[in-house]
Design a protein around this motif. Structure first.
Motif, PDB file in Angstrom:
ATOM      1  N   SER A  39     -44.083  -3.882  71.465  1.00  0.00           N
ATOM      2  CA  SER A  39     -43.921  -4.029  72.915  1.00  0.00           C
ATOM      3  C   SER A  39     -43.526  -2.728  73.604  1.00  0.00           C
ATOM      4  N   GLY A  40     -43.032  -1.776  72.834  1.00  0.00           N
ATOM      5  CA  GLY A  40     -42.518  -0.538  73.425  1.00  0.00           C
ATOM      6  C   GLY A  40     -41.055  -0.645  73.821  1.00  0.00           C
ATOM      7  N   ILE A  41     -40.427  -1.751  73.478  1.00  0.00           N
ATOM      8  CA  ILE A  41     -38.999  -1.941  73.787  1.00  0.00           C
ATOM      9  C   ILE A  41     -38.209  -1.793  72.492  1.00  0.00           C
ATOM     10  N   LEU A  58     -36.678  11.774  75.278  1.00  0.00           N
ATOM     11  CA  LEU A  58     -37.895  11.296  74.653  1.00  0.00           C
ATOM     12  C   LEU A  58     -38.984  12.339  74.838  1.00  0.00           C
ATOM     13  N   THR A  59     -39.618  12.739  73.739  1.00  0.00           N
ATOM     14  CA  THR A  59     -40.726  13.692  73.818  1.00  0.00           C
ATOM     15  C   THR A  59     -41.938  13.123  73.100  1.00  0.00           C
ATOM     16  N   ASP A  60     -43.121  13.577  73.527  1.00  0.00           N
ATOM     17  CA  ASP A  60     -44.351  13.147  72.877  1.00  0.00           C
ATOM     18  C   ASP A  60     -44.692  14.114  71.745  1.00  0.00           C
ATOM     19  N   GLN A  61     -45.850  13.902  71.121  1.00  0.00           N
ATOM     20  CA  GLN A  61     -46.236  14.716  69.972  1.00  0.00           C
ATOM     21  C   GLN A  61     -46.536  16.162  70.343  1.00  0.00           C
ATOM     22  N   ALA A 108     -48.272   4.732  75.838  1.00  0.00           N
ATOM     23  CA  ALA A 108     -49.340   4.357  74.913  1.00  0.00           C
ATOM     24  C   ALA A 108     -48.835   4.305  73.477  1.00  0.00           C
ATOM     25  N   SER A 109     -49.623   3.673  72.639  1.00  0.00           N
ATOM     26  CA  SER A 109     -49.334   3.644  71.203  1.00  0.00           C
ATOM     27  C   SER A 109     -49.362   5.070  70.670  1.00  0.00           C
ATOM     28  N   ALA A 110     -48.277   5.477  70.040  1.00  0.00           N
ATOM     29  CA  ALA A 110     -48.180   6.843  69.516  1.00  0.00           C
ATOM     30  C   ALA A 110     -46.839   7.019  68.815  1.00  0.00           C
ATOM     31  N   LEU A 111     -46.685   8.187  68.214  1.00  0.00           N
ATOM     32  CA  LEU A 111     -45.432   8.607  67.601  1.00  0.00           C
ATOM     33  C   LEU A 111     -44.672   9.429  68.637  1.00  0.00           C
ATOM     34  N   TYR A 112     -43.394   9.138  68.824  1.00  0.00           N
ATOM     35  CA  TYR A 112     -42.552   9.847  69.782  1.00  0.00           C
ATOM     36  C   TYR A 112     -41.289  10.342  69.076  1.00  0.00           C
ATOM     37  N   VAL A 152     -42.099   4.755  66.879  1.00  0.00           N
ATOM     38  CA  VAL A 152     -43.525   4.482  66.966  1.00  0.00           C
ATOM     39  C   VAL A 152     -43.751   3.275  67.871  1.00  0.00           C
ATOM     40  N   ILE A 153     -44.706   3.432  68.774  1.00  0.00           N
ATOM     41  CA  ILE A 153     -45.178   2.309  69.574  1.00  0.00           C
ATOM     42  C   ILE A 153     -46.560   1.960  69.045  1.00  0.00           C
ATOM     43  N   GLU A 154     -46.724   0.704  68.618  1.00  0.00           N
ATOM     44  CA  GLU A 154     -48.002   0.198  68.102  1.00  0.00           C
ATOM     45  C   GLU A 154     -48.377  -1.046  68.876  1.00  0.00           C
TER      46      GLU A 154
END
Length: 119
Positions: A50-52, A68-71, A96-100, A116-118
């Protein structure tokens, strides 16, 4: 212990041979309050569909800033947690779905965790 080491090999014939020297750098063990903070820190569920995320900080007694940072290393969020916050719900459902990467900054130092957001 950090340092340079070698082995001295003795064959059954009595001949000896010294191996090449190898250097080792062993990181410092975290102890005390910082170690307790690291042990108490929990982020779940990870991965999250869910991203939560629920963040448990244990018996936190100081101000903590979440980054929080992205790849690519871009800062997406900077959140100042309330003083003495023991838990926090982090809503990243808009991402979005990704590794943070999630950094926890306090007076004790910086702790980095991958989430990880999946979806």
């Amino acid at each position: 212990e950090s340092g340079s080491y070698y082995a001295l090999v003795t064959y059954s014939t009595g001949c000896t041979f010294q191996t090449r020297t190898a250097s080792f750098n062993i990181p410092e063990v975290v102890t005390g309050e910082e170690g307790e903070f690291i042990k108490a820190l929990r982020i779940y569920p990870n991965p999250s569909s869910s991203g939560i995320f629920q963040i448990d900080l244990g018996q936190n007694t100081e101000a903590v800033t979440l980054i929080l940072t992205d790849q690519l290393g871009r800062t997406l969020e900077t959140i100042s947690l309330p003083l003495e916050a023991n838990s926090y719900q982090l809503d990243l459902s808009k991402y979005a779905s990704a590794l943070y990467t999630l950094q926890f900054k306090s007076e004790k130092g910086i702790i980095t965790r991958k989430i990880v957001i999946e979806k």
